[in-house]
Design an enzyme around this catalytic site. Structure first.
Site, short mmCIF file in Angstrom:
data_model
loop_
_atom_site.label_atom_id
_atom_site.label_comp_id
_atom_site.label_asym_id
_atom_site.label_seq_id
_atom_site.Cartn_x
_atom_site.Cartn_y
_atom_site.Cartn_z
N GLU A 1 -1.62 -4.99 3.54
CA GLU A 1 -0.60 -3.85 3.35
C GLU A 1 0.07 -3.49 4.20
O GLU A 1 -0.05 -3.17 5.62
CB GLU A 1 -1.42 -2.65 2.68
N ASP B 1 -6.76 -4.13 3.25
CA ASP B 1 -6.30 -2.93 2.96
C ASP B 1 -6.57 -2.18 4.36
O ASP B 1 -7.62 -1.60 4.39
CB ASP B 1 -6.51 -2.16 1.81
N ASP C 1 -10.42 1.51 -1.94
CA ASP C 1 -9.82 0.33 -0.71
C ASP C 1 -10.16 -0.91 -0.92
O ASP C 1 -9.76 -1.76 -0.93
CB ASP C 1 -10.42 1.05 0.59
#
Lengths: 174, 174
Positions: A68, A7, A141
């Site tokens: 992501e 992420d 996260d």
């Protein structure tokens, strides 16, 4: 197969490591959050992020990487930072000759909770259950990075089966 | 002092090299454009860009690096690509322990032409004159990269003096 979910972010970059066995069962390996101080200059922060990621790639030797996908966010400055952090992650993956899969937040949410508009607490709760963790991964996260790895792990199974599994698990655990 | 100006981009990344002597006169060293095919995956393109930039940093051994600051552009996808390409450039500069100066397109235009809203052909024309080049650098990304290096070279001189020099040169050359 070992999957590293990333992420991307400059302030906090979540890295989740998940193993997928031959029965397509996912198990937790590790989760990390790399932080770079916002008081540092951007080039220095990118270099710190690179060092942190290189170390994790070396430690966990992943077979696949899921990152992501960056979208235009409300805050353009944040979107730029995220794009730059994701570039560093992609660069390291390419250097290690690993395929990079990119997923939108909606795809990740749908894969893990069965619902594309799930909020952060729902993601965290499902990741905790699906990986049988004793405690919810923190910060968000960290959970997002594990969710990304899970999303990639189940990619081949089709949405219907994922949703079925997820709803079954949600019922068992509720 | 040798300055490397970088106009970041994935399709075309301009790299201009300029030497600044003790009298603050700038002279042309080289200009390159690194291209990565848009048919390749993003991680592979970032890796190709990195290899190209690493080679140029090694060849020219710059003392300072100037990179165009990425702003929100009309096309968000392009802005993301530019942000990611600039991250690669910053990473290499930081790895070489070089300071990175960032300039907005308006700052570069003002430094080189004396006019912050100059168009691409004006930038190219002024860079050609200021560096005494036999031919205009092409494509525009090459001229932009040299303009960035010039902008950084003249940074300490103050806007007024730059504008004065530029207008004087423009008169001589017109």
């Amino acid at each position: 197969m070992r999957i590293l979910g990333i992420d991307p972010g400059l302030t906090r970059c979540g890295v989740g490591v998940v193993d997928l066995n031959s029965n397509r069962r996912a198990s937790f390996v590790a989760v990390h959050v790399i932080r770079t101080p916002s008081t540092n200059e951007l080039p220095a922060r990118l270099l710190e992020l690179e060092s942190g990621l290189v170390e994790l790639f070396e430690t966990y030797q992943p077979d696949a990487v899921a990152i992501e996908r960056v979208f235009s966010q409300h805050n353009v400055r944040t979107a730029m930072g995220t794009a730059q952090a994701s570039a560093v992650a992609m660069l390291i993956a390419a250097r290690n000759q690993l395929d990079v899969a990119m997923y939108t937040p909606t795809e990740v949410k749908a894969a893990v909770t069965g619902y594309g508009r799930a909020d952060k607490s729902q993601i965290t709760a499902m990741v905790t259950r699906l990986l049988g963790l004793a405690e919810p991964p923190k910060p968000a996260d960290a959970a997002d990075a594990l969710a990304l790895a899970l999303c990639h792990a189940w990619k081949g199974q089709g949405r219907a089966r994922i949703a079925e599994q997820v709803s079954k698990m949600a019922m068992v655990n509720n």
